[in-house]
Design an enzyme around this catalytic site. Structure first.
Site, PDB file in Angstrom:
ATOM      1  N   HIS A  61       0.844  -1.194   0.000  1.00 51.70           N
ATOM      2  CA  HIS A  61       0.000   0.000   0.000  1.00 51.70           C
ATOM      3  C   HIS A  61       0.877   1.241   0.000  1.00 51.70           C
ATOM      4  O   HIS A  61       2.085   1.155   0.123  1.00 51.70           O
ATOM      5  CB  HIS A  61      -0.997  -0.008   1.159  1.00 51.70           C
ATOM      6  CG  HIS A  61      -0.397   0.078   2.536  1.00 51.70           C
ATOM      7  ND1 HIS A  61       0.432  -0.899   3.049  1.00 51.70           N
ATOM      8  CD2 HIS A  61      -0.511   1.025   3.511  1.00 51.70           C
ATOM      9  CE1 HIS A  61       0.788  -0.558   4.286  1.00 51.70           C
ATOM     10  NE2 HIS A  61       0.237   0.604   4.586  1.00 51.70           N
ATOM     11  N   HIS A  63       1.331   3.973   1.933  1.00 55.70           N
ATOM     12  CA  HIS A  63       1.873   4.747   3.052  1.00 55.70           C
ATOM     13  C   HIS A  63       3.390   4.870   2.960  1.00 55.70           C
ATOM     14  O   HIS A  63       4.081   3.933   2.578  1.00 55.70           O
ATOM     15  CB  HIS A  63       1.470   4.108   4.390  1.00 55.70           C
ATOM     16  CG  HIS A  63       0.029   4.368   4.745  1.00 55.70           C
ATOM     17  ND1 HIS A  63      -0.692   3.563   5.603  1.00 55.70           N
ATOM     18  CD2 HIS A  63      -0.820   5.353   4.335  1.00 55.70           C
ATOM     19  CE1 HIS A  63      -1.927   4.046   5.726  1.00 55.70           C
ATOM     20  NE2 HIS A  63      -2.022   5.128   4.962  1.00 55.70           N
ATOM     21  N   ASP A  65       5.749   4.813   5.035  1.00 61.43           N
ATOM     22  CA  ASP A  65       6.606   3.839   5.725  1.00 61.43           C
ATOM     23  C   ASP A  65       6.553   2.466   5.045  1.00 61.43           C
ATOM     24  O   ASP A  65       7.022   1.472   5.615  1.00 61.43           O
ATOM     25  CB  ASP A  65       6.260   3.758   7.219  1.00 61.43           C
ATOM     26  CG  ASP A  65       4.843   3.291   7.486  1.00 61.43           C
ATOM     27  OD1 ASP A  65       3.944   3.551   6.652  1.00 61.43           O
ATOM     28  OD2 ASP A  65       4.616   2.649   8.526  1.00 61.43           O
ATOM     29  N   HIS A  66       6.016   2.421   3.826  1.00 60.19           N
ATOM     30  CA  HIS A  66       6.052   1.189   3.019  1.00 60.19           C
ATOM     31  C   HIS A  66       6.628   1.422   1.626  1.00 60.19           C
ATOM     32  O   HIS A  66       7.049   0.480   0.964  1.00 60.19           O
ATOM     33  CB  HIS A  66       4.650   0.574   2.922  1.00 60.19           C
ATOM     34  CG  HIS A  66       4.158   0.090   4.251  1.00 60.19           C
ATOM     35  ND1 HIS A  66       4.123  -1.232   4.597  1.00 60.19           N
ATOM     36  CD2 HIS A  66       3.749   0.784   5.351  1.00 60.19           C
ATOM     37  CE1 HIS A  66       3.702  -1.340   5.847  1.00 60.19           C
ATOM     38  NE2 HIS A  66       3.464  -0.136   6.325  1.00 60.19           N
ATOM     39  N   HIS A 119      -7.549  -0.532   5.488  1.00 54.64           N
ATOM     40  CA  HIS A 119      -6.456   0.285   6.038  1.00 54.64           C
ATOM     41  C   HIS A 119      -6.182   1.414   5.041  1.00 54.64           C
ATOM     42  O   HIS A 119      -6.096   2.579   5.410  1.00 54.64           O
ATOM     43  CB  HIS A 119      -5.222  -0.583   6.255  1.00 54.64           C
ATOM     44  CG  HIS A 119      -4.024   0.172   6.752  1.00 54.64           C
ATOM     45  ND1 HIS A 119      -3.964   0.733   8.009  1.00 54.64           N
ATOM     46  CD2 HIS A 119      -2.836   0.469   6.161  1.00 54.64           C
ATOM     47  CE1 HIS A 119      -2.800   1.342   8.168  1.00 54.64           C
ATOM     48  NE2 HIS A 119      -2.099   1.199   7.060  1.00 54.64           N
ATOM     49  N   ASP A 138      -0.112  -3.774   6.227  1.00 50.91           N
ATOM     50  CA  ASP A 138      -0.716  -3.274   7.465  1.00 50.91           C
ATOM     51  C   ASP A 138      -2.179  -3.695   7.584  1.00 50.91           C
ATOM     52  O   ASP A 138      -2.977  -3.005   8.224  1.00 50.91           O
ATOM     53  CB  ASP A 138      -0.634  -1.740   7.518  1.00 50.91           C
ATOM     54  CG  ASP A 138       0.778  -1.244   7.775  1.00 50.91           C
ATOM     55  OD1 ASP A 138       1.686  -2.064   7.989  1.00 50.91           O
ATOM     56  OD2 ASP A 138       0.972  -0.006   7.757  1.00 50.91           O
ATOM     57  N   HIS A 176       4.886  -4.541  10.517  1.00 47.37           N
ATOM     58  CA  HIS A 176       5.368  -3.934  11.761  1.00 47.37           C
ATOM     59  C   HIS A 176       5.588  -4.973  12.862  1.00 47.37           C
ATOM     60  O   HIS A 176       4.904  -6.000  12.900  1.00 47.37           O
ATOM     61  CB  HIS A 176       4.359  -2.911  12.301  1.00 47.37           C
ATOM     62  CG  HIS A 176       4.219  -1.685  11.462  1.00 47.37           C
ATOM     63  ND1 HIS A 176       4.989  -0.558  11.655  1.00 47.37           N
ATOM     64  CD2 HIS A 176       3.403  -1.408  10.413  1.00 47.37           C
ATOM     65  CE1 HIS A 176       4.643   0.372  10.779  1.00 47.37           C
ATOM     66  NE2 HIS A 176       3.682  -0.121  10.007  1.00 47.37           N
TER      67      HIS A 176
HETATM   68 ZN   LIG Z   1      -0.007   1.662   6.539  1.00 49.13          ZN
END
Ligand SMILES: [Zn+2]
Length: 260
Positions: A61, A63, A65-66, A119, A138, A176
């Site tokens: 996805h 985001h 942090d990905h 999400h 996530d 995570h």
């Molecule tokens: Zn995420």
């Protein structure tokens, strides 16, 4: 294409504070993939230490942090970026957009694409049935699930249910290291679940040694993850939702976790 003969070796690269990027490597087939690189430097260091050159980047996805490492890694290695087709506009450098039911062939390792929104609208999972591996980003965490930023509880319930239909032995690699905190919450809604108690003891010991608690697998998640256990009489009793539909039990569990 022939199925790959080699094994997909999977290792975590710790990024940011508690993110995992996952290296998925088959040296025989020349496949060197990274799933959800939050940042490029830790991934580059991990590749250098192993003498590897990146061939693929898989994104679950959009985001940061990905996907934060996408462009720098693509520039360095010319790696091909594969991500959610329905969210292509938010995936930096995307080369191949994939949708539900697609099969993406990565050097003979076949990934089936599952759309698992809520999400984010475009969230996908990469399921490698022949390798018994799924990357869940996530959406499904060990003993947890992602926050509902771009979808409602019925949408997330349907996404999670899709994952629970995979074989129990499927190893789960998520985005995570939230396992211990997730388990503490799980025990508040299902304290008498013996599988959950045993798992938490393991998780605490693993974290005390500073080791990752992943991968999990679908079978363990079905026994211990409260977000997959809406049918549990104990959870229903805790939440005061005796005969409510599963999706309502899920929604209330998610609400309580948001406030935990
Ligand atoms: Zn995420």
């Amino acid at each position: 294409m022939m199925p790959a003969m080699g094994k997909l070796e999977i290792e975590p690269v710790l990024c940011l504070k508690d993110n995992y990027a996952w290296l998925a490597v088959d040296r025989e087939e020349g496949v060197v993939a990274v799933v959800d690189p939050s940042e490029s430097e830790p991934v580059k260091r991990a590749l250098e230490a192993r003498g590897l050159k990146l061939t693929h980047i898989l994104n679950t996805h959009h985001h940061m942090d990905h996907v934060g490492g996408n462009l720098a890694l693509k520039e360095t290695f010319g790696a091909k970026i594969v991500g959610p087709g329905k969210d292509a506009a938010r995936i930096p450098g995307i080369d191949v957009g994939v949708v539900e039911g697609d099969t993406y062939d990565m050097g003979g390792h076949r990934a089936r694409v599952l759309e698992i929104p809520a999400h984010t609208r475009g969230h996908i999972a990469f399921w490698f049935p022949d390798d018994s591996v799924v990357f869940t980003g996530d959406t499904l965490f060990a003993m947890g699930c992602g926050r509902l930023f771009e979808g409602d509880p019925p949408t997330m319930w349907s996404s999670l249910s899709k994952l629970t239909r995979l074989p129990d032995s499927t190893r789960v690699y998520c985005g995570h290291e939230y396992t211990e905190a997730n388990g503490r919450f799980a025990l508040t809604v299902e304290p008498a679940n013996p599988d959950l108690q045993a798992r938490m003891a393991d998780v605490k010991a693993t974290r005390a040694k500073g080791l990752p608690t992943l991968p999990s697998n679908i079978g363990i998640e079905k026994k211990t993850n409260p977000f997959l256990r809406a049918a549990s009489p104990e959870i229903r009793q805790t939440l005061g939702l005796g005969t409510a539909p599963d999706v309502e039990v899920f929604a209330e569990t998610r609400r309580r976790k948001d406030a935990f």
